[in-house]
Enzyme design. Sequence first.
Site, short mmCIF file in Angstrom:
data_model
loop_
_atom_site.label_atom_id
_atom_site.label_comp_id
_atom_site.label_asym_id
_atom_site.label_seq_id
_atom_site.Cartn_x
_atom_site.Cartn_y
_atom_site.Cartn_z
N LYS A 111 3.00 4.53 -1.27
CA LYS A 111 2.90 5.49 -2.38
C LYS A 111 4.10 6.43 -2.28
CE LYS A 111 -1.75 4.66 -1.48
NZ LYS A 111 -2.48 4.48 -0.20
N HIS B 262 0.80 -1.23 0.00
CA HIS B 262 0.00 0.00 0.00
C HIS B 262 0.84 1.28 0.00
CE1 HIS B 262 -3.70 2.31 1.39
NE2 HIS B 262 -4.14 1.55 0.41
N ASP C 248 16.69 9.63 -8.71
CA ASP C 248 18.15 9.76 -8.65
C ASP C 248 18.68 9.71 -7.22
OD1 ASP C 248 18.50 9.91 -11.43
OD2 ASP C 248 18.12 12.07 -11.44
#
Length: 227
Positions: A175, A173, A180
Site C-alpha cells: 500500500k 499486499h 513525481d
Amino acid sequence: MTKDQIKSTLALTLEDHQLSRSEREALFQVFEPLRDAVEPLELRRLAFEVARDALRDSSDGGILAWLEALCKVLDRLEPKTEVRVAEAYFSPQDECWRRIVHLLDGARQHVDICVFTITDDRLSEAIVAAHRRGVAVRVLTDNEKAEDEGSDIDRLHQAGVPLRTDRSLHHMHHKFALFDNRLLLNGSYNWTRGAALYNEENFAVTDERRLISAYIKAFEQLWNRLS
C-alpha cells in the site's frame, strides 16, 4: 540519456568557455529528471572528463570557471539530507482520503500506485483526472481484489490508466504510492471506503530521498516482473 549524450550536452555549453545563467538553468532542467537514474557523482565525473578534454586543447582559465559554475548546478541535484515532509495520517476519519486526493491533484509528471485494493470512488476519480490531464499514472494491484465487487480497477482500465496485476497464488499486499518521485505515501491504508469510514489504518508521507529511491526501485522491479 546515455553518458555520451550527457557529455555532448555539457560540451555544447563549454564552447564559449563560460556557463551563462540561462545555460545553468537549462542544464538543471535536463539533469533533474535523471537524478534517480544517474547519480550526481557520476555527472560530476563526466563534467570533469569534458573539462579535461577541453584543457588538452586550451589553457583558457574560462574552462575552470565553467567547471566551477557547473558544479554549483550539480550541487542542486544532490539528495537533500534534510527531510522537509514528514506527515502521519490516521483513519477512520476524512484526513486520509483527502490527503491522497490532494497528492493526486498536485502531481505534475507521474504517479505510481502500488495498492492491494481500490474501491473508494473519490480516489479513483482523482486517479482518472490525473491521467486525463497528462500525468503518467501507473497502477499495480492484486489480481483477486481486482475482481471483488465494488473494485474500481475495471473503471481505471476503461479510462486508459496503465494497470498491472499479480498473477500468483499469493497477494500483492503493498500500500504505497509515489508522486513525481518527490513524495512517498506508505502505510496500512487500503484505498477503500471501509478504510476511510471504519478501519483503524494509517499512512505516512515523506520526501526522504533514500526511502523514495528504495520504493522507486521496488515499484519498477514489480512493474517489469508483471509485464
